[in-house]
Scaffold this motif. Structure first.
Motif, short mmCIF file in Angstrom:
data_model
loop_
_atom_site.label_atom_id
_atom_site.label_comp_id
_atom_site.label_asym_id
_atom_site.label_seq_id
_atom_site.Cartn_x
_atom_site.Cartn_y
_atom_site.Cartn_z
N ALA A 68 0.83 -1.20 0.00
CA ALA A 68 0.00 0.00 0.00
C ALA A 68 0.87 1.25 0.00
CB ALA A 68 -0.94 0.00 1.21
N PHE A 69 1.93 1.25 0.80
CA PHE A 69 2.80 2.42 0.83
C PHE A 69 3.53 2.59 -0.50
CE2 PHE A 69 7.04 4.23 1.38
CZ PHE A 69 6.71 5.49 1.83
N SER A 70 3.98 1.49 -1.09
CA SER A 70 4.71 1.58 -2.36
C SER A 70 3.83 2.15 -3.47
CB SER A 70 5.23 0.20 -2.77
OG SER A 70 6.15 -0.30 -1.82
N VAL A 71 2.58 1.68 -3.54
CA VAL A 71 1.65 2.21 -4.55
C VAL A 71 1.39 3.68 -4.28
CG1 VAL A 71 -0.69 2.05 -5.49
CG2 VAL A 71 0.60 -0.03 -4.98
N LEU A 72 1.21 4.03 -3.02
CA LEU A 72 0.97 5.43 -2.65
C LEU A 72 2.16 6.29 -3.04
CD1 LEU A 72 -1.19 7.15 -1.23
CD2 LEU A 72 0.02 6.73 0.91
N PHE A 73 3.36 5.80 -2.76
CA PHE A 73 4.60 6.53 -3.09
C PHE A 73 4.71 6.75 -4.60
CE2 PHE A 73 9.11 6.03 -4.38
CZ PHE A 73 9.61 7.22 -3.86
N LEU A 74 4.51 5.70 -5.38
CA LEU A 74 4.63 5.81 -6.83
C LEU A 74 3.54 6.71 -7.41
CD1 LEU A 74 5.52 2.11 -7.70
CD2 LEU A 74 7.06 4.07 -7.70
N ASN A 75 2.33 6.61 -6.87
CA ASN A 75 1.24 7.43 -7.38
C ASN A 75 1.40 8.90 -7.02
OD1 ASN A 75 0.27 4.98 -8.27
ND2 ASN A 75 -1.82 5.40 -7.67
N CYS A 76 2.06 9.17 -5.90
CA CYS A 76 2.39 10.57 -5.58
C CYS A 76 3.31 11.16 -6.65
CB CYS A 76 3.05 10.66 -4.21
SG CYS A 76 1.91 10.57 -2.82
N ILE A 77 4.20 10.33 -7.17
CA ILE A 77 5.08 10.80 -8.26
C ILE A 77 4.27 11.03 -9.52
CG2 ILE A 77 7.02 10.17 -9.74
CD1 ILE A 77 8.15 8.53 -7.43
N VAL A 78 3.42 10.04 -9.87
CA VAL A 78 2.71 10.07 -11.16
C VAL A 78 1.64 11.15 -11.19
CG1 VAL A 78 1.21 8.73 -12.68
CG2 VAL A 78 3.19 7.64 -11.62
N ALA A 89 -1.79 2.90 -15.63
CA ALA A 89 -1.24 1.81 -14.82
C ALA A 89 -1.30 2.14 -13.34
CB ALA A 89 0.20 1.53 -15.25
N ALA A 90 -1.05 3.42 -13.01
CA ALA A 90 -1.12 3.84 -11.61
C ALA A 90 -2.54 3.74 -11.07
CB ALA A 90 -0.61 5.27 -11.48
N LEU A 91 -3.53 4.04 -11.91
CA LEU A 91 -4.94 3.89 -11.51
C LEU A 91 -5.24 2.44 -11.19
CD1 LEU A 91 -7.88 4.79 -11.20
CD2 LEU A 91 -8.10 4.69 -13.69
N VAL A 92 -4.76 1.53 -12.01
CA VAL A 92 -4.96 0.10 -11.75
C VAL A 92 -4.28 -0.29 -10.43
CG1 VAL A 92 -4.47 -2.24 -12.58
CG2 VAL A 92 -5.17 -0.45 -14.19
N GLY A 93 -3.12 0.30 -10.16
CA GLY A 93 -2.43 0.02 -8.90
C GLY A 93 -3.24 0.44 -7.69
N VAL A 94 -3.95 1.55 -7.78
CA VAL A 94 -4.80 1.99 -6.67
C VAL A 94 -5.94 1.00 -6.46
CG1 VAL A 94 -6.32 3.82 -5.82
CG2 VAL A 94 -4.26 4.41 -7.08
N VAL A 95 -6.54 0.55 -7.54
CA VAL A 95 -7.67 -0.38 -7.44
C VAL A 95 -7.28 -1.63 -6.67
CG1 VAL A 95 -9.23 -1.86 -8.76
CG2 VAL A 95 -8.77 0.47 -9.56
N GLY A 96 -6.10 -2.18 -6.95
CA GLY A 96 -5.72 -3.44 -6.33
C GLY A 96 -4.74 -3.34 -5.18
N GLY A 97 -4.11 -2.17 -4.98
CA GLY A 97 -3.02 -2.08 -4.02
C GLY A 97 -3.20 -1.17 -2.83
N ILE A 98 -4.25 -0.36 -2.82
CA ILE A 98 -4.46 0.54 -1.68
C ILE A 98 -5.82 0.23 -1.06
CG2 ILE A 98 -4.69 2.93 -0.90
CD1 ILE A 98 -2.84 3.83 -3.03
N PRO A 99 -5.87 -0.64 -0.04
CA PRO A 99 -7.14 -0.89 0.67
C PRO A 99 -7.50 0.34 1.51
CG PRO A 99 -5.47 -2.58 1.10
CD PRO A 99 -4.77 -1.41 0.49
N GLU A 100 -8.68 0.30 2.09
CA GLU A 100 -9.07 1.37 3.00
C GLU A 100 -8.26 1.27 4.28
OE1 GLU A 100 -9.95 4.45 4.33
OE2 GLU A 100 -11.30 4.09 2.63
N MET A 101 -7.56 2.36 4.64
CA MET A 101 -6.76 2.35 5.85
C MET A 101 -7.40 3.13 7.00
SD MET A 101 -5.59 4.67 3.47
CE MET A 101 -4.22 3.83 2.68
N GLN A 102 -8.56 3.74 6.74
CA GLN A 102 -9.32 4.36 7.82
C GLN A 102 -9.84 3.26 8.73
OE1 GLN A 102 -9.14 7.65 7.46
NE2 GLN A 102 -11.10 8.66 7.74
#
Length: 564
Positions: A69-79, A242-255
């Motif tokens: 989740a952190f890796s996808v978040l990190f990469l998507n912050c770049i993109v 590709a980053a959008l697909v990463g969010v769909v599968g890689g960032i669950p709800e962390m609240q």
């Protein structure tokens, strides 16, 4: 007085004051009995916050899940956050000529984009508090893709006037895609990681949001010169998909919602996003080892209440996991701005938002400074100028581990007790580097104007100074971000929103006047003004360190009185 920090007269446990290390004194204390510790080399570190018994608690996620989740978040912050803004910075002058508009209008392609980011930030924060962070990241990613597609279409219009208008619309929609990543990313670290795990990760996100733009500028300058402006967005589009697909599968709800209970240290805990009513984190002794491998069993005899079943992967793919607050959107929106009454929030604006705006505001002028004679840089060479900032930003990653190291050393000297104010001393490093960067930058530009050190040497020295400014910006932003996470964990999202909002409003403001200011007063004068303002701003670190805990106690008392 703990290491120069004034102690408030209160018996209430304050957020940001935590038992962090086992020492001879703490081992004899009954207060730390039953608390969970780290594993391996970190067994002396007490976990802050303490995880609950619910397997869906993000603190209890398997290590691979948290890191993914952190890796996808990190990469998507770049993109989505770092890429769109600086893509056209090296080509400011060339793009103005291509579109037949003033340089100021090209700067405003980024300025209006950032204005959208700042304006929508509070709304995104409210929606995240009410419905969770995952839907905000999904919506942002979708709008980022749409905005880039519109930018591509902008170069296919029948007239240059129409091209500029469509490109401006696309940039503004890209701003919608940036908002969630700038607003919620750092706060998400506090949801998934313990206090001693946040330093490096916070520094990495600061790298993407404040420094990685330099790498984008280096690449974009060369691409613009060889492929043209349109292809900058053509290349970005599939990466964003590709980053959008990463969010769909890689960032669950962390609240995460926690039940109301009293823990072993007597904290009053409410159910607002798993945080206590005074702005601290819930502390619940656990009776089992975390599957994430970061928790040791130190309270095996505790009563294990009924817990929910662990969510499956398919359940994690749901857009939203429910409602996390019963307050109305308008009420939540209004509550964000109340935090401006907190002196610590004003301090964060000064040492983070304002300083970052100086760094970015200068970027608007760099092509204007170095494209004409005597420097005569091409678009790609203007891009390579940002190499200094790239190196400075990468070096700035050490601010996270350094901040953690300083905090642990001070906590050990303080009898094992951590104070949130221990995050502030790292700003001394930032202010020294800022001073050298800004004033040598101004001196070099003066010398370049009169030919004192040669045009090429001036460019190299200015690039190095800009890198020092970027490094110092990363250090200051990391220290301020960690202070917010530690001192006001229940309100960190709102505070980061205010910081992001002010920062982006300043970005927009600079885009409307900084080019004329640099042309009229000279870029060297601009650098000196920024340097003096920076040094003046950092003087606030001293009272913030001394009176910070007193301020935390005041905030707790005010919130407590309002809740009663």
């Amino acid at each position: 007085m703990a290491l120069g920090i004034i102690e408030p007269r209160t018996e209430r446990k304050l957020p940001g004051t935590e038992l962090l290390l086992d020492t001879e004194q703490t081992e004899q204390s009954q207060e730390q009995g039953g608390l969970q510790h780290g594993k391996g080399k970190k067994t002396e570190i007490i976990l802050i916050p303490q995880p609950s018994n619910d397997p869906n608690d993000p603190l209890l996620w398997p290590t691979w899940k948290r890191e993914t989740a952190f890796s996808v978040l990190f990469l998507n912050c770049i993109v989505f956050a770092a890429c769109p803004g600086p893509m056209i910075a090296p080509a400011t002058v060339a793009l103005a000529a291509q579109l037949e508009v003033p340089i100021k209008h090209v700067a405003q392609l980024s300025g209006y984009q950032l204005l959208i980011v700042g304006a929508l930030g509070p709304l995104v924060s409210v929606l995240a508090e009410k419905y969770g962070k995952r839907p905000q990241f999904l919506i942002a990613s979708l709008f980022g893709v749409i905005g880039t597609g519109i930018c591509i279409a902008g170069f296919d219009q029948s007239s240059l006037h129409a091209s500029y208008r469509v490109l401006l619309a696309g940039r503004m929609i890209q701003g919608i895609g940036t908002t969630a990543y700038e607003s919620l990313s750092v706060a998400a670290i506090g949801d998934m990681f313990f206090l001693h795990e946040r330093g490096l990760r916070t520094a990495l996100l600061v790298l993407t949001l404040a420094s990685m733009s330099s790498f984008i500028a280096v690449v974009a300058g060369t691409m613009f010169e060889h492929l043209g402006a349109r292809n900058l967005f053509v290349v970005l589009l599939p990466i964003q998909v590709a980053a959008l697909v990463g969010v769909v599968g890689g960032i669950p709800e962390m609240q995460f919602r926690r039940g109301k209970m009293d823990d072993s240290r007597g904290l009053d805990v409410d159910e607002k996003n798993g945080k206590d009513g005074i702005g601290g984190e819930e502390v619940v002794p656990d009776s089992h080892e975390s599957v994430g491998g970061t928790v040791t069993n130190s309270n095996a005899g505790a009563t294990d209440p009924a817990v929910d079943q662990r969510r499956t992967f398919l359940q994690d793919l749901r857009v939203t996991s429910g409602t996390y607050s019963h307050d109305s959107v308008l009420k939540l929106l209004g509550s964000i701005f109340i935090h401006f009454l907190n002196p610590a929030v004003l301090w964060v604006q000064i040492v983070s938002a304002v300083l970052v705006s100086f760094f970015v505001g200068t970027a608007y002028t760099l092509a204007q400074i170095f494209t004409p004679k005597p420097y005569s840089l091409t678009v790609s060479q203007n891009g390579f100028f940002f190499t200094g900032a790239l190196v400075g930003g990468i070096l700035g990653v050490i601010s996270g581990p350094l901040c953690d190291f300083i905090a642990r050393r001070l906590a050990r000297r303080n009898g094992g007790v951590f104070e949130a104010e221990f995050r502030i001393p790292i700003c001394f490093v930032a202010v020294v580097v800022f001073a050298v960067g800004w004033f040598v930058f101004g001196w070099a530009l003066d010398q370049g104007k009169v030919g004192g050190i040669g045009a090429s040497n001036t460019v190299l020295l200015c690039s190095a100074c800009y890198g020092m400014i970027c490094f110092a910006t990363s250090v200051a932003s990391t220290g301020a971000g960690l202070y917010v996470l530690d001192a006001f964990p229940a309100h960190s999202t709102e505070i980061f929103i205010l910081q992001m909002m002010i920062k982006n409003f300043l970005f927009y403001a600079f885009s409307s006047f900084i080019n004329e200011f640099a042309a009229e007063k000279g870029p060297a004068h601009m650098a000196r003004v920024f340097g003096i303002a920076t040094l003046a701003g950092f003087t606030t670190c001293i009272p913030m360190y001394v009176f910070g805990k007193l301020n935390r106690a005041t905030i707790v008392r005010v919130i407590k009185s309002r809740s009663e």
